[in-house]
Design a protein around this motif. Structure first.
Motif, PDB file in Angstrom:
ATOM      1  N   TYR A 114       0.852  -1.188   0.000  1.00  0.00           N
ATOM      2  CA  TYR A 114       0.000   0.000   0.000  1.00  0.00           C
ATOM      3  C   TYR A 114       0.886   1.236   0.000  1.00  0.00           C
ATOM      4  O   TYR A 114       1.878   1.318   0.741  1.00  0.00           O
ATOM      5  N   GLY A 154      -0.617   8.635  -0.232  1.00  0.00           N
ATOM      6  CA  GLY A 154      -0.616   9.643  -1.277  1.00  0.00           C
ATOM      7  C   GLY A 154       0.330  10.796  -1.026  1.00  0.00           C
ATOM      8  O   GLY A 154      -0.027  11.949  -1.270  1.00  0.00           O
ATOM      9  N   PRO A 193      -7.528   1.109  -5.481  1.00  0.00           N
ATOM     10  CA  PRO A 193      -7.472   2.529  -5.131  1.00  0.00           C
ATOM     11  C   PRO A 193      -8.482   2.871  -4.036  1.00  0.00           C
ATOM     12  O   PRO A 193      -9.542   2.248  -3.929  1.00  0.00           O
ATOM     13  N   CYS A 233     -11.025   8.877  -3.671  1.00  0.00           N
ATOM     14  CA  CYS A 233     -10.536  10.262  -3.610  1.00  0.00           C
ATOM     15  C   CYS A 233     -11.320  11.199  -4.528  1.00  0.00           C
ATOM     16  O   CYS A 233     -11.140  12.406  -4.451  1.00  0.00           O
ATOM     17  N   TYR A 284      -4.964  11.166  -9.030  1.00  0.00           N
ATOM     18  CA  TYR A 284      -4.226  10.149  -9.770  1.00  0.00           C
ATOM     19  C   TYR A 284      -3.601   9.171  -8.788  1.00  0.00           C
ATOM     20  O   TYR A 284      -3.235   9.534  -7.664  1.00  0.00           O
ATOM     21  N   TYR A 285      -3.511   7.928  -9.217  1.00  0.00           N
ATOM     22  CA  TYR A 285      -3.030   6.835  -8.384  1.00  0.00           C
ATOM     23  C   TYR A 285      -1.876   6.152  -9.123  1.00  0.00           C
ATOM     24  O   TYR A 285      -2.102   5.417 -10.093  1.00  0.00           O
ATOM     25  N   TYR A 299      -1.028   4.636 -14.597  1.00  0.00           N
ATOM     26  CA  TYR A 299      -1.671   5.131 -13.378  1.00  0.00           C
ATOM     27  C   TYR A 299      -3.185   5.054 -13.537  1.00  0.00           C
ATOM     28  O   TYR A 299      -3.709   4.717 -14.613  1.00  0.00           O
ATOM     29  N   ALA A 321     -13.200   2.469  -6.890  1.00  0.00           N
ATOM     30  CA  ALA A 321     -12.186   2.973  -5.957  1.00  0.00           C
ATOM     31  C   ALA A 321     -12.807   2.950  -4.570  1.00  0.00           C
ATOM     32  O   ALA A 321     -13.514   3.888  -4.183  1.00  0.00           O
ATOM     33  N   HIS A 371      -2.317  13.625  -5.951  1.00  0.00           N
ATOM     34  CA  HIS A 371      -1.888  12.261  -5.633  1.00  0.00           C
ATOM     35  C   HIS A 371      -2.836  11.629  -4.614  1.00  0.00           C
ATOM     36  O   HIS A 371      -3.168  12.236  -3.599  1.00  0.00           O
ATOM     37  N   CYS A 372      -3.244  10.388  -4.869  1.00  0.00           N
ATOM     38  CA  CYS A 372      -4.078   9.649  -3.927  1.00  0.00           C
ATOM     39  C   CYS A 372      -3.469   8.274  -3.653  1.00  0.00           C
ATOM     40  O   CYS A 372      -2.523   7.840  -4.300  1.00  0.00           O
ATOM     41  N   GLU A 373      -4.049   7.571  -2.682  1.00  0.00           N
ATOM     42  CA  GLU A 373      -3.496   6.318  -2.165  1.00  0.00           C
ATOM     43  C   GLU A 373      -3.964   5.107  -2.970  1.00  0.00           C
ATOM     44  O   GLU A 373      -5.073   5.088  -3.489  1.00  0.00           O
ATOM     45  N   ILE A 374      -3.103   4.059  -2.994  1.00  0.00           N
ATOM     46  CA  ILE A 374      -3.428   2.875  -3.776  1.00  0.00           C
ATOM     47  C   ILE A 374      -2.724   1.644  -3.206  1.00  0.00           C
ATOM     48  O   ILE A 374      -1.610   1.742  -2.677  1.00  0.00           O
TER      49      ILE A 374
END
Length: 253
Positions: A86, A89, A118, A121, A126-127, A144, A172, A233-236
């Motif tokens: 994981y 972000g 994802p 968000c 973007y991931y 991405y 997501a 930027h986001c988490e993935i």
């Protein structure tokens, strides 16, 4: 129930089972790298299963793989198949793989694949999945996801000076360390014919530019060297990440 193996997964398995000199590729997609991303907390390397011709071993940054809910490095979570990693972000947590000739893929012979999870968000996020794109030369590739609405993302590929997106969206909704939907995403470029896939199903086509990656940037997993313009930027979560080339024997060009 497990999904059928992709062509690259099958080819990876065949080559991984060989000993001695590397077996000639006899499948439509020739494996270059396969990172299962099953590393446990404390791991200081991220394993590649394909010697093509060397293992593209990664290093977690800024520190070893962390246990949930730590973020001193990529965080170990539950994945599609066993463990996964994981990436928060912040853009500072990723896996770095040194540049090698086999990671400098031709624009006309490229295959990228991963299981993705994802978080939610929203539009404009973007991931990062993987990145080897150089801003100065607009040379290389980035895979991405891009947020397009509440709980929905699409697949995106930055290739040379162009950016292309899938026609199909995916959920997501990941809530680490173990809750949410894992989805298989892939992109294949054969000559100028590009195609996206979601869970193995066609998800849009595009015309790819000509060129070849010639930069010396390391490949990053879970972060990008240069963010896509206008996105945040986001988490993935990432699992079973694969890179390959199109076998010219089976090419449609």
């Amino acid at each position: 129930m497990k999904r059928p193996l992709s062509l690259l997964a099958l080819a990876t398995g065949l080559l991984a089972g060989c000993s001695g000199p590397q077996m000639a590729c006899m499948t439509p997609i020739c494996p270059v790298a396969h990172w299962p991303l099953n590393e446990a907390p404390g791991a200081t390397t991220v394993q590649d299963l394909v010697a093509s011709p060397i293992f593209n071993t990664g290093t977690p940054k800024p520190g070893p793989v962390a246990a949930w809910p730590g973020f001193s490095g990529p965080t170990s979570v539950s994945g599609q198949s066993g463990g996964a990693l994981y990436f928060p972000g912040n853009g500072d947590t990723y896996v770095e793989v040194p540049s090698t000739p086999d990671l400098n893929l031709s624009y006309g012979s490229l295959y990228l694949e991963a299981y993705v999870a994802p978080v939610q968000c929203g539009a404009g996020a973007y991931y990062p999945i993987l990145d080897k794109w150089d801003l100065a030369s607009a040379n290389g590739y980035t895979l991405y996801l891009e947020g397009v609405g509440s709980g929905q993302v699409r697949v995106a590929l930055r290739l040379g000076g162009g950016t292309f997106t899938s026609s199909q969206t995916l959920p997501a909704n990941f809530q680490p360390p173990s809750t949410g939907t894992w989805t298989s995403v892939a992109v294949k470029v054969d000559g100028t014919s590009g195609a996206f896939y979601v869970n193995g199903n066609p998800a849009g086509t595009f015309t790819a530019p000509a060129g070849t990656t010639a930069n010396t940037l390391p490949l990053w997993i879970g972060a990008v060297h240069t963010a896509p313009a206008g996105l945040f930027h986001c988490e993935i979560g990432l699992d079973e990440l694969r890179v390959g080339r199109v076998n010219p024997i089976f090419s449609g060009q």
